[in-house]
Write a protein that holds these residues in place. Structure first.
Motif, short mmCIF file in Angstrom:
data_model
loop_
_atom_site.label_atom_id
_atom_site.label_comp_id
_atom_site.label_asym_id
_atom_site.label_seq_id
_atom_site.Cartn_x
_atom_site.Cartn_y
_atom_site.Cartn_z
N SER A 8 46.38 11.84 30.22
CA SER A 8 47.02 10.55 29.99
C SER A 8 47.35 10.33 28.52
CB SER A 8 46.13 9.41 30.49
OG SER A 8 46.94 8.28 30.72
N ASP A 9 48.38 9.51 28.32
CA ASP A 9 48.72 9.01 26.99
C ASP A 9 48.76 10.11 25.92
OD1 ASP A 9 47.39 6.78 28.64
OD2 ASP A 9 48.26 5.63 26.98
N PRO A 10 49.54 11.19 26.15
CA PRO A 10 49.58 12.23 25.12
C PRO A 10 50.36 11.80 23.86
CG PRO A 10 51.05 12.80 26.93
CD PRO A 10 50.28 11.58 27.37
N HIS A 11 51.21 10.77 23.96
CA HIS A 11 51.93 10.26 22.77
C HIS A 11 52.51 11.42 21.96
CE1 HIS A 11 50.70 5.92 22.99
NE2 HIS A 11 49.68 6.42 23.67
N LEU A 12 53.29 12.28 22.64
CA LEU A 12 53.79 13.51 22.03
C LEU A 12 54.97 13.26 21.08
CD1 LEU A 12 53.56 15.50 25.34
CD2 LEU A 12 52.32 16.13 23.25
N GLY A 52 51.54 8.39 31.72
CA GLY A 52 52.25 7.49 30.83
C GLY A 52 51.97 7.62 29.34
N ASP A 53 52.85 6.95 28.55
CA ASP A 53 52.88 7.11 27.10
C ASP A 53 53.00 8.61 26.77
OD1 ASP A 53 52.81 4.39 26.79
OD2 ASP A 53 50.76 4.31 25.97
N LEU A 54 54.06 9.20 27.33
CA LEU A 54 54.28 10.63 27.15
C LEU A 54 54.81 10.91 25.75
CD1 LEU A 54 56.00 11.38 30.58
CD2 LEU A 54 53.59 11.10 30.06
N PHE A 180 49.97 4.83 38.11
CA PHE A 180 50.85 4.09 37.19
C PHE A 180 50.09 3.86 35.89
CE2 PHE A 180 48.51 0.41 38.60
CZ PHE A 180 48.43 0.53 39.98
N HIS A 181 50.82 3.52 34.84
CA HIS A 181 50.26 3.53 33.48
C HIS A 181 49.17 2.46 33.26
CE1 HIS A 181 50.07 4.37 29.26
NE2 HIS A 181 50.49 3.17 28.91
N TYR A 182 49.47 1.21 33.57
CA TYR A 182 48.53 0.11 33.28
C TYR A 182 47.54 -0.01 34.42
CZ TYR A 182 52.92 -0.71 30.93
OH TYR A 182 54.08 -0.53 30.23
N GLY A 224 46.25 5.05 32.85
CA GLY A 224 45.89 5.36 31.46
C GLY A 224 45.94 4.08 30.66
N HIS A 225 46.67 4.09 29.56
CA HIS A 225 46.99 2.92 28.75
C HIS A 225 45.82 2.36 27.93
CE1 HIS A 225 49.24 -0.50 27.35
NE2 HIS A 225 48.41 -1.35 27.92
N VAL A 226 44.61 2.31 28.49
CA VAL A 226 43.50 1.68 27.76
C VAL A 226 42.80 2.65 26.80
CG1 VAL A 226 43.08 -0.21 29.36
CG2 VAL A 226 42.03 2.00 29.82
N HIS A 227 43.21 3.93 26.80
CA HIS A 227 42.63 4.93 25.89
C HIS A 227 41.11 4.95 25.99
CE1 HIS A 227 46.43 5.19 23.06
NE2 HIS A 227 46.76 5.06 24.34
N THR A 228 40.61 4.76 27.19
CA THR A 228 39.16 4.67 27.45
C THR A 228 38.91 5.31 28.81
OG1 THR A 228 39.06 2.56 26.26
CG2 THR A 228 37.28 2.99 27.82
FE LIG Z 1 48.82 4.90 25.10
#
Ligand SMILES: [Fe+2]
Ligand SMILES: [Fe+2]
Length: 300
Positions: A8-12, A52-54, A180-182, A224-228
């Motif tokens: 999740s959330d790799p923020h590439l 999400g947050d690819l 889904f992301h959230y 994902g989204h919560v980075h936790t």
């Molecule tokens: Fe994120």
């Protein structure tokens, strides 16, 4: 037994470094992806679910660079968009174009079946100040989304409830997971600290979970989204929230699927230096407790 992996959330494709709950280090992602590629080659999942947050940089070419980085892992994968992917109508179009070979249909809302499990991927929208539901954020919200999500809201549009129920009605016997992301359920109080930076949850998450009570074949929601790392259970559904790859604990989920159950395990990368670099001492809680890291989800 077969297995898939959730990342999740790799923020590439971004060099932006900062602090969310721990140090948020997009600049180390090329090395993180190299290590993940080696680790996944040993694990051999049948596919990846990427919640999400690819991408984290807004240029069109960054969306394609993020896609190339995910392709380089060498496994089939299913992408879902997050607030950093769906920030304009143009970015939504780029997403569909970049991932056309990974999406079962040209749509950000889709369903697929792998062996004994159906997956439904949803696309929550932004809630603007006056309550309007929109596919992109209002300009003020958009400006501060890298640093402050406190007043930002998302919800699942009514049309997607209708679509989801039509799929669930049509295939009542097949165990189903949503993605889904959230998250639909919030990060539990036991993981929160006074300084916890909460990225939020779906505004109509409770309504979604309530509406799913007539569908006992829905077993889990991957977000994902919560980075936790957090796992909470309600109405027979496990909400699995998975941490972000550029931020401590730099982990991913392995899901082992058997005929009668799914088993969730949470893995660190084989190189521990990424997690060490990101950790702010005292904020280890984003790794979750034992119950947030290991779970058995019955499928019967
Ligand atoms: Fe994120
Ligand atoms: Fe996000």
């Amino acid at each position: 037994m077969w297995r898939f992996v959730q990342i999740s959330d790799p923020h590439l494709a971004s060099k932006r470094d900062g602090v969310w709950n721990n140090r948020f280090l997009c600049s180390m992602m090329p090395q993180v992806m190299d290590c993940l590629r080696r680790d996944l080659a040993r694990l051999k999942p049948e596919f990846l679910l990427v919640t999400g947050d690819l991408a984290s940089h807004r240029a069109r070419k960054s969306i394609f660079a993020a896609r190339d980085a995910l392709d380089s892992l060498g496994f089939p994968y299913y992408p879902t968009g997050g607030n950093h992917d769906y920030y304009s109508m143009a970015s939504r179009a780029w997403f569909l174009e970049a991932y056309e070979n990974h999406l079962p249909t040209t749509n950000t809302v889709y369903s697929f079946v792998h062996k004994n499990i159906r997956f439904c991927v949803l696309d929550p929208w932004w809630v603007w100040d006056e309550g309007e539901l929109m596919p992109f954020p209002d300009p003020e919200t958009d400006k501060k989304q890298d640093t402050d999500l406190r007043d930002t809201r998302w919800a699942l549009p009514p049309e997607q409830f209708v679509w989801l129920e039509s799929v669930l009605d049509a295939f009542p016997k097949m165990p189903t997971c949503l993605a889904f992301h959230y998250p639909a359920m919030k990060v539990p109080t036991r993981l929160r600290r006074p300084d916890y930076n909460d990225a939020g949850a779906l505004e109509n998450g409770d309504l979604l979970v309530e509406s799913l009570s007539k569908y006992p074949h829905v077993k889990a929601i991957f977000s994902g989204h919560v980075h936790t790392n957090a796992i909470v259970h309600r109405n027979g559904i496990a909400q699995i929230m998975t941490s972000a790859l550029p931020e401590y604990p730099v982990q991913y989920r392995e899901v082992r699927v058997y005929r009668d159950r799914m088993e969730i395990r949470t893995h660190s990368l084989s190189d521990p230096s990424f997690a060490q670099k990101s950790l702010i001492p005292g904020r280890e809680y984003t790794m979750g407790e034992e119950q947030d890291r290991t779970a058995v989800i019955p499928l019967k």
